[in-house]
Design a protein around this motif. Sequence first.
Motif, PDB file in Angstrom:
ATOM      1  N   MET A   1       0.885  -1.151  -0.040  1.00 23.96           N
ATOM      2  CA  MET A   1      -0.040  -0.053   0.030  1.00 23.96           C
ATOM      3  C   MET A   1       0.926   1.118   0.144  1.00 23.96           C
ATOM      4  SD  MET A   1      -3.063  -0.544   2.869  1.00 23.96           S
ATOM      5  CE  MET A   1      -3.532  -2.221   3.033  1.00 23.96           C
ATOM      6  N   SER A   2       0.463   2.159  -0.837  1.00 20.12           N
ATOM      7  CA  SER A   2       1.154   3.544  -0.761  1.00 20.12           C
ATOM      8  C   SER A   2       0.207   4.664  -0.937  1.00 20.12           C
ATOM      9  CB  SER A   2       2.189   3.650  -1.847  1.00 20.12           C
ATOM     10  OG  SER A   2       1.619   3.484  -3.000  1.00 20.12           O
ATOM     11  N   ILE A   3       0.837   5.766  -0.559  1.00 17.94           N
ATOM     12  CA  ILE A   3      -0.045   7.091  -1.151  1.00 17.94           C
ATOM     13  C   ILE A   3      -0.159   7.414  -2.270  1.00 17.94           C
ATOM     14  CG2 ILE A   3      -0.375   9.474  -0.095  1.00 17.94           C
ATOM     15  CD1 ILE A   3       1.024   8.902   2.449  1.00 17.94           C
ATOM     16  N   ASP A   4      -1.078   7.517  -3.138  1.00 18.13           N
ATOM     17  CA  ASP A   4      -1.279   7.896  -4.536  1.00 18.13           C
ATOM     18  C   ASP A   4      -1.072   9.467  -4.401  1.00 18.13           C
ATOM     19  OD1 ASP A   4      -1.654   8.361  -7.237  1.00 18.13           O
ATOM     20  OD2 ASP A   4      -3.588   7.305  -7.077  1.00 18.13           O
ATOM     21  N   ARG A   5      -0.109   9.944  -4.743  1.00 20.97           N
ATOM     22  CA  ARG A   5       0.380  11.425  -4.514  1.00 20.97           C
ATOM     23  C   ARG A   5      -0.242  12.183  -5.807  1.00 20.97           C
ATOM     24  NH1 ARG A   5       3.071  11.667  -0.211  1.00 20.97           N
ATOM     25  NH2 ARG A   5       4.571  10.504   0.405  1.00 20.97           N
ATOM     26  N   ASP A   6      -0.630  11.266  -6.884  1.00 18.57           N
ATOM     27  CA  ASP A   6      -1.521  11.994  -8.119  1.00 18.57           C
ATOM     28  C   ASP A   6      -2.885  11.965  -8.112  1.00 18.57           C
ATOM     29  OD1 ASP A   6       1.291  12.388  -9.290  1.00 18.57           O
ATOM     30  OD2 ASP A   6       1.422  10.266 -10.090  1.00 18.57           O
ATOM     31  N   SER A  23       0.823  -0.845  10.398  1.00 26.35           N
ATOM     32  CA  SER A  23       1.343  -1.607   9.347  1.00 26.35           C
ATOM     33  C   SER A  23       1.057  -3.053   9.720  1.00 26.35           C
ATOM     34  CB  SER A  23       2.420  -1.565   8.544  1.00 26.35           C
ATOM     35  OG  SER A  23       3.680  -1.542   9.546  1.00 26.35           O
ATOM     36  N   ASN A  24       1.126  -3.451  11.007  1.00 22.80           N
ATOM     37  CA  ASN A  24       1.044  -4.597  11.392  1.00 22.80           C
ATOM     38  C   ASN A  24      -0.299  -5.081  11.874  1.00 22.80           C
ATOM     39  OD1 ASN A  24       3.555  -5.375  11.347  1.00 22.80           O
ATOM     40  ND2 ASN A  24       4.363  -4.554  13.225  1.00 22.80           N
ATOM     41  N   GLY A  25      -1.483  -4.034  11.940  1.00 25.77           N
ATOM     42  CA  GLY A  25      -2.802  -4.240  12.007  1.00 25.77           C
ATOM     43  C   GLY A  25      -3.247  -4.164  13.444  1.00 25.77           C
ATOM     44  N   VAL A  26      -2.313  -3.195  14.084  1.00 26.29           N
ATOM     45  CA  VAL A  26      -2.661  -2.991  15.649  1.00 26.29           C
ATOM     46  C   VAL A  26      -3.199  -1.675  15.647  1.00 26.29           C
ATOM     47  CG1 VAL A  26      -1.612  -2.373  17.903  1.00 26.29           C
ATOM     48  CG2 VAL A  26      -0.944  -4.312  16.428  1.00 26.29           C
ATOM     49  N   TYR A  27      -4.411  -1.544  16.145  1.00 23.57           N
ATOM     50  CA  TYR A  27      -5.199  -0.180  16.315  1.00 23.57           C
ATOM     51  C   TYR A  27      -4.261   0.911  17.174  1.00 23.57           C
ATOM     52  CZ  TYR A  27      -8.709   3.181  17.995  1.00 23.57           C
ATOM     53  OH  TYR A  27      -9.258   4.303  18.420  1.00 23.57           O
ATOM     54  N   VAL A  28      -4.411   2.114  16.723  1.00 22.84           N
ATOM     55  CA  VAL A  28      -3.437   2.872  17.503  1.00 22.84           C
ATOM     56  C   VAL A  28      -4.414   4.322  17.857  1.00 22.84           C
ATOM     57  CG1 VAL A  28      -1.595   4.846  17.042  1.00 22.84           C
ATOM     58  CG2 VAL A  28      -1.532   2.613  15.677  1.00 22.84           C
ATOM     59  N   GLY A  29      -5.265   4.492  17.287  1.00 27.18           N
ATOM     60  CA  GLY A  29      -6.122   5.532  17.748  1.00 27.18           C
ATOM     61  C   GLY A  29      -6.996   6.210  16.716  1.00 27.18           C
ATOM     62  N   GLU A  30      -7.769   7.144  16.952  1.00 25.18           N
ATOM     63  CA  GLU A  30      -8.733   7.806  15.850  1.00 25.18           C
ATOM     64  C   GLU A  30      -8.293   9.183  15.677  1.00 25.18           C
ATOM     65  OE1 GLU A  30     -13.119   9.227  16.026  1.00 25.18           O
ATOM     66  OE2 GLU A  30     -12.896   7.034  16.373  1.00 25.18           O
ATOM     67  N   ILE A  31      -8.179   9.645  14.471  1.00 26.64           N
ATOM     68  CA  ILE A  31      -7.936  11.030  14.013  1.00 26.64           C
ATOM     69  C   ILE A  31      -9.039  12.022  14.496  1.00 26.64           C
ATOM     70  CG2 ILE A  31      -7.247  12.520  12.278  1.00 26.64           C
ATOM     71  CD1 ILE A  31      -6.375  10.128  10.517  1.00 26.64           C
ATOM     72  N   GLU A  32      -8.518  13.030  15.334  1.00 25.22           N
ATOM     73  CA  GLU A  32      -9.313  13.994  16.012  1.00 25.22           C
ATOM     74  C   GLU A  32      -9.294  15.404  15.269  1.00 25.22           C
ATOM     75  OE1 GLU A  32     -10.725  15.306  20.378  1.00 25.22           O
ATOM     76  OE2 GLU A  32      -8.745  15.079  20.057  1.00 25.22           O
ATOM     77  N   TRP A  72       4.710   9.287   8.826  1.00 20.98           N
ATOM     78  CA  TRP A  72       4.807   7.925   9.257  1.00 20.98           C
ATOM     79  C   TRP A  72       3.513   7.212   8.645  1.00 20.98           C
ATOM     80  CZ3 TRP A  72       4.820   7.787  15.388  1.00 20.98           C
ATOM     81  CH2 TRP A  72       6.206   8.039  15.683  1.00 20.98           C
ATOM     82  N   VAL A  73       2.600   7.953   7.764  1.00 15.99           N
ATOM     83  CA  VAL A  73       1.457   7.743   7.152  1.00 15.99           C
ATOM     84  C   VAL A  73       2.061   6.716   5.783  1.00 15.99           C
ATOM     85  CG1 VAL A  73      -0.365   8.063   5.790  1.00 15.99           C
ATOM     86  CG2 VAL A  73       0.091   9.226   8.057  1.00 15.99           C
ATOM     87  N   GLN A  74       1.553   5.639   5.633  1.00 18.30           N
ATOM     88  CA  GLN A  74       1.801   4.774   4.552  1.00 18.30           C
ATOM     89  C   GLN A  74       0.620   4.684   3.564  1.00 18.30           C
ATOM     90  OE1 GLN A  74       2.818   0.756   5.935  1.00 18.30           O
ATOM     91  NE2 GLN A  74       4.900   1.351   6.492  1.00 18.30           N
ATOM     92  N   ILE A  79      -9.505   3.703   6.326  1.00 13.98           N
ATOM     93  CA  ILE A  79      -8.705   3.665   7.485  1.00 13.98           C
ATOM     94  C   ILE A  79      -7.289   4.250   7.145  1.00 13.98           C
ATOM     95  CG2 ILE A  79      -9.773   1.818   8.779  1.00 13.98           C
ATOM     96  CD1 ILE A  79      -7.166   0.064   8.070  1.00 13.98           C
ATOM     97  N   VAL A  80      -6.510   4.634   8.209  1.00 12.70           N
ATOM     98  CA  VAL A  80      -5.113   5.356   7.917  1.00 12.70           C
ATOM     99  C   VAL A  80      -4.214   4.047   8.534  1.00 12.70           C
ATOM    100  CG1 VAL A  80      -3.538   7.008   8.252  1.00 12.70           C
ATOM    101  CG2 VAL A  80      -5.927   7.717   7.689  1.00 12.70           C
ATOM    102  N   ILE A  81      -3.287   3.940   7.650  1.00  8.77           N
ATOM    103  CA  ILE A  81      -2.078   2.877   7.951  1.00  8.77           C
ATOM    104  C   ILE A  81      -0.875   3.664   8.327  1.00  8.77           C
ATOM    105  CG2 ILE A  81      -0.856   0.784   7.564  1.00  8.77           C
ATOM    106  CD1 ILE A  81      -3.790   0.352   7.638  1.00  8.77           C
ATOM    107  N   ILE A  82      -0.293   3.372   9.460  1.00  6.25           N
ATOM    108  CA  ILE A  82       1.117   4.113   9.591  1.00  6.25           C
ATOM    109  C   ILE A  82       2.056   3.106   9.879  1.00  6.25           C
ATOM    110  CG2 ILE A  82      -0.037   6.190  10.582  1.00  6.25           C
ATOM    111  CD1 ILE A  82       0.850   5.076  13.268  1.00  6.25           C
ATOM    112  N   ASN A  83       3.355   3.441   9.681  1.00  4.81           N
ATOM    113  CA  ASN A  83       4.512   2.678   9.728  1.00  4.81           C
ATOM    114  C   ASN A  83       4.379   1.880  11.678  1.00  4.81           C
ATOM    115  OD1 ASN A  83       5.744   3.284   7.766  1.00  4.81           O
ATOM    116  ND2 ASN A  83       6.968   4.694   8.427  1.00  4.81           N
TER     117      ASN A  83
END
Length: 103
Positions: A1-6, A23-32, A72-74, A79-83
């Motif tokens: 997965m990657s960010i489509d900058r175009d 990226s390992n599928g662990v919940y981190v939080g919610e964007i506020e 860190w965003v991948q 959802i948002v995936i981070i490193n």
Amino acid sequence: MSIDRDATPQEITSLVGREVYSSNGVYVGEIEDLRLDLDAEAVTGLALHQLNTELFDAETASARGAIVPYRWVQAVGDIVIINDIVERVHGADADESEEDIVA
């Protein structure tokens, strides 16, 4: 997965409310909210709340939330995936983790 900058730009407010996972599928939080650099017209960080208390120390978990660097965003989708850096920081010394995670 990657960010489509175009891809067609979306409103940045569409990120608010999305769940963030490592990226390992662990919940981190919610964007506020988002941290912005208005001069560069860029998002520089994600302000998270409803944090996964297993990933953050007691001091951070009891705070209102945490800001993670946008670099860190991948991937961004439903959802948002981070490193997996948050998981690695959890195991690091407190001095090291304070540099990257701001409560």
